[in-house]
Design a protein around this motif. Structure first.
Motif, PDB file in Angstrom:
ATOM      1  N   ALA A  26       0.826  -1.214   0.000  1.00  0.00           N
ATOM      2  CA  ALA A  26       0.000   0.000   0.000  1.00  0.00           C
ATOM      3  C   ALA A  26       0.860   1.264   0.000  1.00  0.00           C
ATOM      4  O   ALA A  26       0.407   2.321  -0.445  1.00  0.00           O
ATOM      5  CB  ALA A  26      -0.936   0.004   1.201  1.00  0.00           C
ATOM      6  N   VAL A  27       2.103   1.164   0.464  1.00  0.00           N
ATOM      7  CA  VAL A  27       2.989   2.329   0.498  1.00  0.00           C
ATOM      8  C   VAL A  27       3.251   2.870  -0.899  1.00  0.00           C
ATOM      9  O   VAL A  27       3.473   4.061  -1.075  1.00  0.00           O
ATOM     10  CB  VAL A  27       4.319   1.970   1.223  1.00  0.00           C
ATOM     11  N   VAL A  28       3.178   2.011  -1.906  1.00  0.00           N
ATOM     12  CA  VAL A  28       3.437   2.461  -3.274  1.00  0.00           C
ATOM     13  C   VAL A  28       2.441   3.545  -3.705  1.00  0.00           C
ATOM     14  O   VAL A  28       2.770   4.417  -4.497  1.00  0.00           O
ATOM     15  CB  VAL A  28       3.460   1.279  -4.269  1.00  0.00           C
ATOM     16  N   ARG A  29       1.237   3.507  -3.148  1.00  0.00           N
ATOM     17  CA  ARG A  29       0.231   4.542  -3.468  1.00  0.00           C
ATOM     18  C   ARG A  29       0.592   5.880  -2.834  1.00  0.00           C
ATOM     19  O   ARG A  29       0.212   6.926  -3.331  1.00  0.00           O
ATOM     20  CB  ARG A  29      -1.153   4.099  -2.988  1.00  0.00           C
ATOM     21  N   ILE A  30       1.296   5.830  -1.719  1.00  0.00           N
ATOM     22  CA  ILE A  30       1.678   7.058  -1.023  1.00  0.00           C
ATOM     23  C   ILE A  30       2.901   7.670  -1.669  1.00  0.00           C
ATOM     24  O   ILE A  30       2.918   8.849  -2.003  1.00  0.00           O
ATOM     25  CB  ILE A  30       1.939   6.765   0.475  1.00  0.00           C
ATOM     26  N   SER A  31       3.948   6.832  -1.844  1.00  0.00           N
ATOM     27  CA  SER A  31       5.193   7.332  -2.422  1.00  0.00           C
ATOM     28  C   SER A  31       5.991   6.171  -2.997  1.00  0.00           C
ATOM     29  O   SER A  31       6.459   5.309  -2.248  1.00  0.00           O
ATOM     30  CB  SER A  31       6.022   8.040  -1.346  1.00  0.00           C
ATOM     31  N   PRO A  32       6.184   6.147  -4.311  1.00  0.00           N
ATOM     32  CA  PRO A  32       6.996   5.085  -4.915  1.00  0.00           C
ATOM     33  C   PRO A  32       8.437   5.061  -4.381  1.00  0.00           C
ATOM     34  O   PRO A  32       9.037   3.997  -4.268  1.00  0.00           O
ATOM     35  CB  PRO A  32       6.971   5.413  -6.407  1.00  0.00           C
ATOM     36  N   GLU A  33       8.963   6.220  -4.018  1.00  0.00           N
ATOM     37  CA  GLU A  33      10.331   6.265  -3.490  1.00  0.00           C
ATOM     38  C   GLU A  33      10.418   5.571  -2.131  1.00  0.00           C
ATOM     39  O   GLU A  33      11.355   4.811  -1.864  1.00  0.00           O
ATOM     40  CB  GLU A  33      10.829   7.716  -3.362  1.00  0.00           C
TER      41      GLU A  33
END
Length: 112
Positions: A26-33
């Motif tokens: 789910a973190v990918v939706r917040i920030s790919p970095e």
């Protein structure tokens, strides 16, 4: 009794893995970095060993689950429960040995 205890421990372990997996994905939706940073922290020998443990847990949990179903729903199940326990132990070992070799080869290639 030990098969019951192991079934609960492996179930909780699998649940914990799935929970962490959903969170880190789910973190990918917040920030790919940040997602890439999180994934980089997983590239360690310790996590490789944890992956082997996950394979062992999923395999045992699945095989023992089939055994429990057979005990519950097969008329002859309770009479053969000990034989089925030893059968799943042998199957588990027969699958885990090559899985361990494959994961070890991958880890040696990656970290060695």
């Amino acid at each position: 009794m030990w098969s019951w205890v192991l079934h609960r421990i492996t179930g909780a372990t699998i649940f914990f893995f799935l929970f962490v997996h959903v969170l880190d994905t789910a973190v990918v939706r917040i920030s790919p970095e940040i997602y890439n940073q999180v994934i980089e922290t997983y590239k360690t020998p310790l996590v490789g060993l944890m992956e082997l443990g996950l394979v062992a847990a999923v395999l045992y949990h699945g095989l023992n689950g089939v055994r429990v179903i057979l005990i519950d729903f097969w008329e002859e199940g309770p009479r053969h429960q000990r034989t089925m326990l030893w059968t799943i132990a042998v199957i588990w070992l027969l699958v885990m040995v090559p899985a361990t070799v494959v994961i070890a080869i991958h880890m040696i290639g990656h970290f060695g």
